[in-house]
Structure formats: C-alpha cells, structure tokens
Design a protein around this motif. Structure first.
Motif, PDB file in Angstrom:
ATOM      1  N   LEU A  82      33.455  -6.221   1.901  1.00 17.25           N
ATOM      2  CA  LEU A  82      33.970  -5.846   1.501  1.00 17.25           C
ATOM      3  C   LEU A  82      33.666  -4.186   1.180  1.00 17.25           C
ATOM      4  O   LEU A  82      32.992  -3.859   0.209  1.00 17.25           O
ATOM      5  CB  LEU A  82      34.886  -6.237   0.465  1.00 17.25           C
ATOM      6  N   LEU A  83      34.662  -3.236   1.830  1.00 14.09           N
ATOM      7  CA  LEU A  83      34.027  -1.789   1.713  1.00 14.09           C
ATOM      8  C   LEU A  83      34.807  -0.821   1.272  1.00 14.09           C
ATOM      9  O   LEU A  83      36.058  -1.156   1.332  1.00 14.09           O
ATOM     10  CB  LEU A  83      33.777  -0.802   3.040  1.00 14.09           C
ATOM     11  N   GLU A  84      34.502  -0.666   0.283  1.00 15.05           N
ATOM     12  CA  GLU A  84      35.676   0.609  -0.911  1.00 15.05           C
ATOM     13  C   GLU A  84      34.831   2.014  -0.113  1.00 15.05           C
ATOM     14  O   GLU A  84      34.188   2.585  -0.215  1.00 15.05           O
ATOM     15  CB  GLU A  84      35.311   0.158  -2.017  1.00 15.05           C
ATOM     16  N   VAL A  85      36.457   1.817   0.712  1.00 10.72           N
ATOM     17  CA  VAL A  85      36.500   3.036   1.223  1.00 10.72           C
ATOM     18  C   VAL A  85      36.543   4.749   0.468  1.00 10.72           C
ATOM     19  O   VAL A  85      37.371   4.694  -0.180  1.00 10.72           O
ATOM     20  CB  VAL A  85      36.766   3.134   2.549  1.00 10.72           C
ATOM     21  N   ARG A  86      35.423   5.294   0.786  1.00  5.82           N
ATOM     22  CA  ARG A  86      35.619   6.834  -0.027  1.00  5.82           C
ATOM     23  C   ARG A  86      35.660   8.180   0.652  1.00  5.82           C
ATOM     24  O   ARG A  86      36.342   8.773   0.411  1.00  5.82           O
ATOM     25  CB  ARG A  86      33.837   7.539  -0.460  1.00  5.82           C
ATOM     26  N   SER A 136      32.427   6.268   5.249  1.00  8.82           N
ATOM     27  CA  SER A 136      31.307   5.730   3.851  1.00  8.82           C
ATOM     28  C   SER A 136      32.075   5.521   2.696  1.00  8.82           C
ATOM     29  O   SER A 136      33.268   5.953   2.806  1.00  8.82           O
ATOM     30  CB  SER A 136      30.778   7.087   3.711  1.00  8.82           C
ATOM     31  N   GLY A 137      30.806   4.284   2.268  1.00 10.13           N
ATOM     32  CA  GLY A 137      31.896   3.908   0.756  1.00 10.13           C
ATOM     33  C   GLY A 137      30.959   3.378  -0.024  1.00 10.13           C
ATOM     34  O   GLY A 137      29.619   3.628   0.468  1.00 10.13           O
ATOM     35  N   VAL A 138      31.283   2.208  -0.440  1.00 12.48           N
ATOM     36  CA  VAL A 138      30.218   1.593  -1.478  1.00 12.48           C
ATOM     37  C   VAL A 138      30.954  -0.231  -1.481  1.00 12.48           C
ATOM     38  O   VAL A 138      32.197  -0.382  -1.723  1.00 12.48           O
ATOM     39  CB  VAL A 138      30.668   2.035  -2.958  1.00 12.48           C
ATOM     40  N   GLY A 141      27.582  -2.319  -4.873  1.00 11.89           N
ATOM     41  CA  GLY A 141      27.050  -1.633  -5.325  1.00 11.89           C
ATOM     42  C   GLY A 141      26.449   0.209  -4.272  1.00 11.89           C
ATOM     43  O   GLY A 141      26.287   0.967  -4.673  1.00 11.89           O
ATOM     44  N   ASP A 142      25.763  -0.590  -2.969  1.00 14.44           N
ATOM     45  CA  ASP A 142      25.223   0.095  -2.009  1.00 14.44           C
ATOM     46  C   ASP A 142      26.185   1.203  -1.586  1.00 14.44           C
ATOM     47  O   ASP A 142      27.611   0.892  -1.072  1.00 14.44           O
ATOM     48  CB  ASP A 142      24.844  -0.722  -1.284  1.00 14.44           C
ATOM     49  N   GLU A 143      25.431   2.018  -1.430  1.00 16.97           N
ATOM     50  CA  GLU A 143      26.146   3.331  -0.871  1.00 16.97           C
ATOM     51  C   GLU A 143      26.147   3.650   0.590  1.00 16.97           C
ATOM     52  O   GLU A 143      24.511   3.596   1.084  1.00 16.97           O
ATOM     53  CB  GLU A 143      26.202   4.896  -1.539  1.00 16.97           C
ATOM     54  N   VAL A 144      27.153   3.381   1.630  1.00 22.63           N
ATOM     55  CA  VAL A 144      26.500   2.945   3.066  1.00 22.63           C
ATOM     56  C   VAL A 144      27.644   3.925   3.661  1.00 22.63           C
ATOM     57  O   VAL A 144      28.757   4.647   3.449  1.00 22.63           O
ATOM     58  CB  VAL A 144      26.981   1.449   3.267  1.00 22.63           C
ATOM     59  N   ILE A 145      27.258   3.959   4.544  1.00 18.41           N
ATOM     60  CA  ILE A 145      27.531   4.663   6.136  1.00 18.41           C
ATOM     61  C   ILE A 145      27.832   3.451   6.932  1.00 18.41           C
ATOM     62  O   ILE A 145      27.675   2.241   7.393  1.00 18.41           O
ATOM     63  CB  ILE A 145      27.417   5.358   6.778  1.00 18.41           C
ATOM     64  N   GLY A 146      29.222   3.467   8.060  1.00 17.64           N
ATOM     65  CA  GLY A 146      30.163   1.970   8.262  1.00 17.64           C
ATOM     66  C   GLY A 146      30.482   2.694   9.716  1.00 17.64           C
ATOM     67  O   GLY A 146      31.071   3.827   9.682  1.00 17.64           O
ATOM     68  N   PHE A 147      30.432   2.386  10.991  1.00 17.83           N
ATOM     69  CA  PHE A 147      30.062   2.905  12.142  1.00 17.83           C
ATOM     70  C   PHE A 147      30.240   1.306  12.998  1.00 17.83           C
ATOM     71  O   PHE A 147      29.720   0.684  13.193  1.00 17.83           O
ATOM     72  CB  PHE A 147      29.148   3.797  12.828  1.00 17.83           C
ATOM     73  N   ARG A 148      31.114   2.085  13.983  1.00 21.77           N
ATOM     74  CA  ARG A 148      32.085   1.066  15.316  1.00 21.77           C
ATOM     75  C   ARG A 148      32.501   0.511  14.007  1.00 21.77           C
ATOM     76  O   ARG A 148      32.993  -1.256  14.436  1.00 21.77           O
ATOM     77  CB  ARG A 148      31.035   0.037  15.656  1.00 21.77           C
ATOM     78  N   LEU A 149      33.548   0.716  12.972  1.00 18.15           N
ATOM     79  CA  LEU A 149      34.087   0.031  12.602  1.00 18.15           C
ATOM     80  C   LEU A 149      36.128  -0.410  12.732  1.00 18.15           C
ATOM     81  O   LEU A 149      36.447   0.507  14.361  1.00 18.15           O
ATOM     82  CB  LEU A 149      34.996   0.618  11.199  1.00 18.15           C
TER      83      LEU A 149
END
Length: 315
Positions: free
Chosen positions: A32-36, A68-70, A88-96
């Motif tokens: 589950l990505l919390e989008v920033r 991007s998000g957490v 808690g990982d700060e990440v970038i998602g691509f091809r979402l």
C-alpha cells in the motif's frame, strides 16, 4: 477509502473529477503506497481525451502512471528491484495504474528507493521522462564523441535527454524557445532557437556535423531538420511523430502505432536513474505543483505545452 482522480467521460480536462474509492489491503507481492506526489504526463490526457480509444465500457478511468510516496503496508513477499520492501520506505513507483490518488495498492516490483537528493515532487517526475530518454539515447547509440541534436530540449523528456547525453560524453545541441534557453544551458546543453532556418543555425554551431538526433516534440520541423543533418536514419529517433517517423525510416519509440515500446529497457533503467539522481548527476525540474483537486488546471497547463519541466499533483 482513498481520494482518486477519475475521468467520468472522454473529453477535455473538464471530465476529470476527484472521488472516494475503497482501498484494499495489499496481497502477495504488493504494498500500500501513501502517495506524496504524482507525475503528470501527456499519456494521461491522451487517455481521457480518447486518443488511446474511447470505449465507454472503460469509464470511469483512473489516471497516472508514476508517483513517489511512502510504503504504508506490505503484503507477503513484497520485493522491489532493489530488494524487500518495508513499511516506511520512501519510494518511487513507475508503471503504476491510477497513481493520481492519495493512496493505492501497487506491485512491489514497480517500486525503487527514492534518492535522498530528490524531494517527493522531484521524485514523482523522474522515471517516465528518464526512462524514455534512456530508451531514445540507447536507440540512437549516443555516447562519447557524438554531437546530438535534441528537439524540445527544455521540456520534461528533453531535459533528461540533455543531461543523460552529456553524462555519456556527448555534445548536445537542444532546440528551445527564448524562455527555455537558460534551462538547456543550465543542464549542460547548447540552446538553439527553433523556427525558420533551424538547420542552418545548427550547421553553424556544429560544422563537423550532427551524428544523432532525438525528437521529443513531434513537429515536421524537428523531423525535417534531423533528416537534413544526420546521415544515418537509424541514428534518428522520435517519441512523438509516429506516422511520419515510420515513413521516413527513423526509429519510432513509445506507445504509438508501430512504435518500439522498449518495455524491458525502460524498466531496467529505473535503478540507474535513481543512482544518477542520488549522485547529483541528474536533476528534475518541477515546473508546476497542483493539489489533487486542481487536476484539471494541471492538465490544461500540460496540454498547452509551454512548461519547462515536470508538473506534479499533490494529494
């Protein structure tokens, strides 16, 4: 529940709305990505305007392919290209799918670590433009000793083309309007104004010749100039002029008809792009920041085509 953007019909930005939709728990291999921040791209408005098809059965349409998000929750065996994912990982998602949202469930394989050198807005604009640029420069074989002509060098993809080509040791000449010249120069390229006489101006700048060209705008001028200046048509690529590019025998890249999508190459580029950004060798310029509720305004700005950098949505 999550606030998400949907297209309620096919049409202009006026068809976009923010609604509440349920969010499920992540399953195996998912998080589950919390989008920033979510990146805004031409493919997004081409989707809701019907350029990719207008089957009403697809409505309402979710939009957005990068964010991007957490990481807020992790399903079993959730692993990204850089390894296991944790809350808690700060990440970038691509091809979402459906990244215009406050939160969404995504495959772990779509996430790479966010470089500490980029804030969330910048990170949301890195991957699509960066991966597109990597694909184009690889296709034309741009590297040390080359002189590369980049059309649309002050735009989102153009900025990545300039930086990545310069990092590879090439000389870059980039077309831009008066307001974009400083951007091209700042990123290591040499700006040249588009318009009548473009080929002659480039020849004057590069009397030794241009060895490769990438068209990021899709205009007749861009393709005609590239064909005049580059002897080998396999060292010319376009990411926008699909029909004319195919007719001319140049490399046609992306999601257009008959184009090479370069899926594996673009996916493989993600970690390298993050590494370059982390090392301070790749910059993302954010041209506009909009609240999720102002998505229509963001799309109007993007569709006008005058932004020198990325547009992002912030939930």
């Amino acid at each position: 529940m999550s606030r998400v953007v949907v297209a309620t019909a096919f049409g202009g930005p006026e068809v976009l709305a923010v609604v509440e939709q349920p969010t499920r728990s992540p399953g195996p291999g998912e998080v589950l990505l919390e989008v920033r921040a979510a990146g805004v791209n031409p493919s997004d408005w081409k989707t809701h305007t019907g350029a990719f098809g207008a089957d009403p059965a697809r409505l309402p349409l979710r939009l957005g392919s990068e964010a991007s998000g957490v990481v807020a929750a992790v399903g079993p065996d959730a692993v990204g290209p850089a390894g296991p994912l944790s809350v808690g990982d700060e990440v970038i998602g691509f091809r979402l799918r459906g990244a215009y949202a406050a939160e969404l469930v995504v495959p772990g394989r779509a996430l790479v670590p966010k470089p500490a050198t980029l804030d969330f807005d910048q990170a949301a604009g890195l991957m699509l433009t960066g991966a597109t640029a990597v694909h184009a420069l690889t296709a034309v074989g741009a590297g040390a000793g080359d002189t590369v002509l980049v059309h649309g060098a002050a735009g989102g993809v153009g900025q990545m083309l300039v930086q990545l080509a310069v990092a590879a040791g090439a000389r870059v000449i980039g077309t831009a309007g008066p307001s974009g010249a400083d951007v091209v120069r700042r990123l290591g390229g040499e700006p040249v104004g588009y318009g009548d006489g473009l080929a002659e101006r480039v020849r004057a700048m590069a009397p030794g010749g241009v060895t490769a060209a990438v068209d990021a705008v899709g205009t007749d001028e861009a393709l005609d100039t590239s064909l005049k200046l580059v002897a080998d048509r396999q060292r010319i690529a376009t990411i926008a002029a699909f029909e004319r590019g195919a007719q001319a025998g140049v490399r046609v890249l992306g999601n257009g008809p008959g184009a090479d999508p370069g899926t594996a190459l673009r996916d493989a580029a993600r970690l390298r792009l993050a590494e370059l950004a982390a090392a301070g060798r790749l910059e993302v310029l954010v041209a506009g920041r909009y609240a999720l509720d102002d998505v229509a305004a963001a799309h109007r700005e993007g569709m006008a085509g005058h932004s020198h950098g990325k547009l992002v949505l912030v939930p």
